[in-house]
Design an enzyme around this catalytic site. Sequence first.
Site, PDB file in Angstrom:
ATOM      1  N   ASP A 184       1.676  -2.700   7.349  1.00 46.82           N
ATOM      2  CA  ASP A 184       1.465  -1.729   6.270  1.00 46.82           C
ATOM      3  C   ASP A 184       2.769  -1.039   5.906  1.00 46.82           C
ATOM      4  O   ASP A 184       3.029  -0.778   4.729  1.00 46.82           O
ATOM      5  CB  ASP A 184       0.418  -0.678   6.667  1.00 46.82           C
ATOM      6  CG  ASP A 184       0.251   0.352   5.556  1.00 46.82           C
ATOM      7  OD1 ASP A 184      -0.247  -0.026   4.488  1.00 46.82           O
ATOM      8  OD2 ASP A 184       0.660   1.519   5.737  1.00 46.82           O
ATOM      9  N   SER A 207      -4.744   0.141   3.176  1.00 43.99           N
ATOM     10  CA  SER A 207      -3.571   0.758   3.787  1.00 43.99           C
ATOM     11  C   SER A 207      -3.976   1.977   4.616  1.00 43.99           C
ATOM     12  O   SER A 207      -3.579   2.132   5.782  1.00 43.99           O
ATOM     13  CB  SER A 207      -2.592   1.147   2.668  1.00 43.99           C
ATOM     14  OG  SER A 207      -1.609   2.009   3.123  1.00 43.99           O
ATOM     15  N   HIS A 209      -9.221  12.192   7.399  1.00 45.73           N
ATOM     16  CA  HIS A 209      -8.064  11.826   6.579  1.00 45.73           C
ATOM     17  C   HIS A 209      -8.247  12.420   5.182  1.00 45.73           C
ATOM     18  O   HIS A 209      -9.325  12.322   4.602  1.00 45.73           O
ATOM     19  CB  HIS A 209      -7.932  10.310   6.468  1.00 45.73           C
ATOM     20  CG  HIS A 209      -6.820   9.892   5.551  1.00 45.73           C
ATOM     21  ND1 HIS A 209      -5.505   9.863   5.970  1.00 45.73           N
ATOM     22  CD2 HIS A 209      -6.810   9.564   4.234  1.00 45.73           C
ATOM     23  CE1 HIS A 209      -4.736   9.498   4.941  1.00 45.73           C
ATOM     24  NE2 HIS A 209      -5.507   9.308   3.884  1.00 45.73           N
ATOM     25  N   ARG A 212       5.286  -2.004  -2.172  1.00 46.12           N
ATOM     26  CA  ARG A 212       4.418  -1.537  -3.265  1.00 46.12           C
ATOM     27  C   ARG A 212       5.096  -0.407  -4.023  1.00 46.12           C
ATOM     28  O   ARG A 212       5.013  -0.317  -5.241  1.00 46.12           O
ATOM     29  CB  ARG A 212       3.069  -1.068  -2.710  1.00 46.12           C
ATOM     30  CG  ARG A 212       2.157  -2.224  -2.323  1.00 46.12           C
ATOM     31  CD  ARG A 212       0.969  -1.737  -1.509  1.00 46.12           C
ATOM     32  NE  ARG A 212       0.201  -0.734  -2.217  1.00 46.12           N
ATOM     33  CZ  ARG A 212      -0.490   0.248  -1.623  1.00 46.12           C
ATOM     34  NH1 ARG A 212      -0.515   0.355  -0.302  1.00 46.12           N
ATOM     35  NH2 ARG A 212      -1.156   1.114  -2.338  1.00 46.12           N
ATOM     36  N   LYS A 240      -4.544   2.117   9.176  1.00 43.57           N
ATOM     37  CA  LYS A 240      -3.850   3.057  10.069  1.00 43.57           C
ATOM     38  C   LYS A 240      -4.862   3.902  10.843  1.00 43.57           C
ATOM     39  O   LYS A 240      -4.690   4.174  12.026  1.00 43.57           O
ATOM     40  CB  LYS A 240      -2.903   3.940   9.259  1.00 43.57           C
ATOM     41  CG  LYS A 240      -1.649   3.178   8.841  1.00 43.57           C
ATOM     42  CD  LYS A 240      -0.753   3.959   7.927  1.00 43.57           C
ATOM     43  CE  LYS A 240      -1.313   4.051   6.545  1.00 43.57           C
ATOM     44  NZ  LYS A 240      -0.385   4.317   5.468  1.00 43.57           N
TER      45      LYS A 240
HETATM   46  N1  URA Z   1      -1.470   6.537   1.519  1.00 41.19           N
HETATM   47  C1  URA Z   1      -1.392   5.398   2.262  1.00 41.19           C
HETATM   48  O1  URA Z   1      -1.305   5.468   3.483  1.00 41.19           O
HETATM   49  N2  URA Z   1      -1.425   4.213   1.647  1.00 41.19           N
HETATM   50  C2  URA Z   1      -1.539   4.087   0.312  1.00 41.19           C
HETATM   51  O2  URA Z   1      -1.583   2.977  -0.177  1.00 41.19           O
HETATM   52  C3  URA Z   1      -1.614   5.265  -0.459  1.00 41.19           C
HETATM   53  C4  URA Z   1      -1.572   6.486   0.167  1.00 41.19           C
END
Ligand code: URA
Length: 429
Positions: A164, A186, A85, A171, A190
Amino acid sequence: MSAASIVDIIRRKRDGGELGAEEIRAIVQGAASQSVPDYQLAAWLMAVFLRGFSEQELDTYADAMMRSGRVLDLSGLPGPTADKHSTGGVGDKISLCLAPLVAACGVYVPMISGRGLGHTGGTLDKMSAIAGYQTALPVEQFLANLRSVGWSIIGQTDDLCPADRRLYALRDVTGTVESIPLIAASILSKKLAEGSAALVLDVKVGSGAFMKSVGGARQLAQTMCGIGRRLGRRVSAFLTNMDQPLGRAAGNAMETAEAVDVLRGAGPQDVVDLTVILGAEMLRLAGAAPDALAGQHRIRDAIASGAGYERWCRGVRQHGGDPEAPLPISRERHPVRADRSGYVTAINTEALGVACVELGAGRRRVDDIVDPSVGILVERKVGDQVNAGDPLAIVLGAHSAVIAVKAAYTLDDSPPTARPLIVESLLQP
Ligand code: URA
């Protein structure tokens, strides 16, 4: 949980108290099921933004977010799994190189990726530049592709981490994005839901990254590694330089072409180096290489033998794409020339990313349509010597971007001390 109890949870976090696991799960489940309204979730997020989380709260929150939807079970695959990631940058096409190369080395790579965010590009937009490539596949098809080719890149599905999705959208409009525990949970929720046993995090730092300082990037990397490891995965992180675009190409089709160049044994050195380093760590974490050096040899061999490129072509076809089709790259080109001689001492990489978005390579609004053909070719990078009149960059698309691209370059009389590509490593023992 009753409305009164949700108010109690918000109050306690507001006053700096530590929440129990049941209370955190109630918030997350309430977000996923829509039973807790936006205004209470927003108040709770602001309380967390200001007060933070203990380690226990953080792990419970990430775990609850992961479990708010489907958690993929990859244990039926006949080999180990690893994913990567990136926190987002300009010109970052590494996932496109990594997925088929690591797959060619016997490790399955399940990648559920995002579209461009703010000034940074997204892997999905780059894959979408390929004629016919389907990014919206059902999970069962994703798993079938993964099993048969060893890699698959698709977009976020509705049933993965629904909590999320709702909390992130809130957010975004409540000034609570820039919180290290909320960002870390977050991202990790995922990635954990995707089911991969190993994860390599590329935390970008510099003028084109969300994290501008090494201190902030390190804290984010440590927080993500901590969550992932405590929840039973093998996780390493690298802090990597985003003080200039990665490679030469910024813009979707051009970036895809550059990634293919790397798979075919060419491409810019920084893209090759980062691919080899991150790929080697994926192999090490997955148990497919005893150490980083052996992993690097395996990735380089997969480039040299053409095995990675062959996997790329098979995977693209598996997703309905044509790997031989010409990529749609704009013919409208405008050079951006240096108005003095000297050295490139800095590139405002966020400004270059914004210029790409203005050209149409990214979205100003969520429903904007991306133009895969436009972007910026970076002809001179930090530390390069230039003569007056030399091209610093080439704009592909509207001429109006030339002024912004020129303003993003700083030229001076003496060479700068540039940050290395790998700024720091936080390796899983
Ligand atoms: N990318 C995400 O998936 N979540 C965040 O909070 C910030 C960037």
